[in-house]
Design a protein around this motif. Structure first.
Motif, short mmCIF file in Angstrom:
data_model
loop_
_atom_site.label_atom_id
_atom_site.label_comp_id
_atom_site.label_asym_id
_atom_site.label_seq_id
_atom_site.Cartn_x
_atom_site.Cartn_y
_atom_site.Cartn_z
N GLN A 157 -55.45 11.54 0.12
CA GLN A 157 -56.69 11.86 0.82
C GLN A 157 -56.46 12.97 1.84
O GLN A 157 -55.36 13.11 2.39
CB GLN A 157 -57.23 10.61 1.51
N SER B 222 -58.64 21.88 -5.74
CA SER B 222 -59.95 21.42 -6.20
C SER B 222 -60.87 21.04 -5.06
O SER B 222 -61.96 20.50 -5.28
CB SER B 222 -59.78 20.21 -7.14
N PRO C 282 -50.48 9.21 -10.00
CA PRO C 282 -51.54 9.16 -11.01
C PRO C 282 -52.25 10.53 -11.15
O PRO C 282 -52.47 11.23 -10.17
CB PRO C 282 -52.52 8.12 -10.47
N ALA C 283 -52.59 10.88 -12.38
CA ALA C 283 -53.20 12.18 -12.66
C ALA C 283 -54.52 12.39 -11.91
O ALA C 283 -54.88 13.52 -11.59
CB ALA C 283 -53.41 12.34 -14.16
N HIS C 284 -55.24 11.31 -11.61
CA HIS C 284 -56.53 11.44 -10.94
C HIS C 284 -56.40 11.64 -9.43
O HIS C 284 -57.38 11.91 -8.75
CB HIS C 284 -57.39 10.19 -11.20
N GLU C 285 -55.19 11.52 -8.90
CA GLU C 285 -54.97 11.64 -7.44
C GLU C 285 -55.29 13.07 -6.97
O GLU C 285 -54.91 14.04 -7.61
CB GLU C 285 -53.52 11.31 -7.11
N ARG C 286 -56.00 13.18 -5.86
CA ARG C 286 -56.33 14.48 -5.28
C ARG C 286 -55.06 15.23 -4.90
O ARG C 286 -54.16 14.67 -4.33
CB ARG C 286 -57.18 14.29 -4.03
N GLN C 287 -55.03 16.53 -5.23
CA GLN C 287 -53.94 17.39 -4.76
C GLN C 287 -54.46 18.21 -3.60
O GLN C 287 -55.51 18.84 -3.68
CB GLN C 287 -53.43 18.29 -5.89
#
Length: 129
Positions: free
Chosen positions: A8, A112, A61-66
């Motif tokens: 986050q 993103s 996890p691939a969905h984690e915000r970068q």
């Protein structure tokens, strides 16, 4: 070696992208990618740590915000019109010396993340420093 920070906004942890393109959490061994990390031997220590431990580091996890790949620096120094195509597309002559300018550190964001324009702003430049 690709450095990433994930999680986050304001709570990002350091990670790396391994040789298979998988993001790995390295926060157990490294606090953050901040100025102290880069001023010391952080990169060398991270490289050595990864050689020995990367396969045991947790997968993010691939969905984690970068987030931004580095923790907020004290300054962002930019170079403008630093190649001939950029000067040509701007309709400007290539300067005899680099054009140096600063960006506010609050401009730093993840790949993103939404761009926040300043009050009264209505457009952004096409490039990203």
């Amino acid at each position: 070696m690709k450095l990433v920070r994930f999680g986050q906004d304001g709570q990002e942890k350091p990670g790396v992208v391994d040789s298979n393109g998988i993001v790995r959490d390295v926060s157990e061994a490294f606090k953050n990618y901040d100025e102290a990390f880069f001023a010391g031997d952080g990169i060398l220590e991270l490289r050595e740590w990864c050689r020995a431990n990367i396969q045991m580091a947790p997968v993010v996890p691939a969905h984690e915000r970068q987030g931004p790949p580095i923790c907020r620096p004290s300054k962002i120094i930019c170079i403008g019109l630093n190649y001939s195509d950029h000067a040509a597309e701007s309709g400007m002559e290539l300067p005899p010396e680099p054009v140096v300018f600063f960006k506010a550190t609050s401009a730093l964001c993840g790949p993103s993340d939404a761009l926040i324009l300043p009050r009264g702003g209505d457009k952004t430049d096409w490039e990203v420093e």
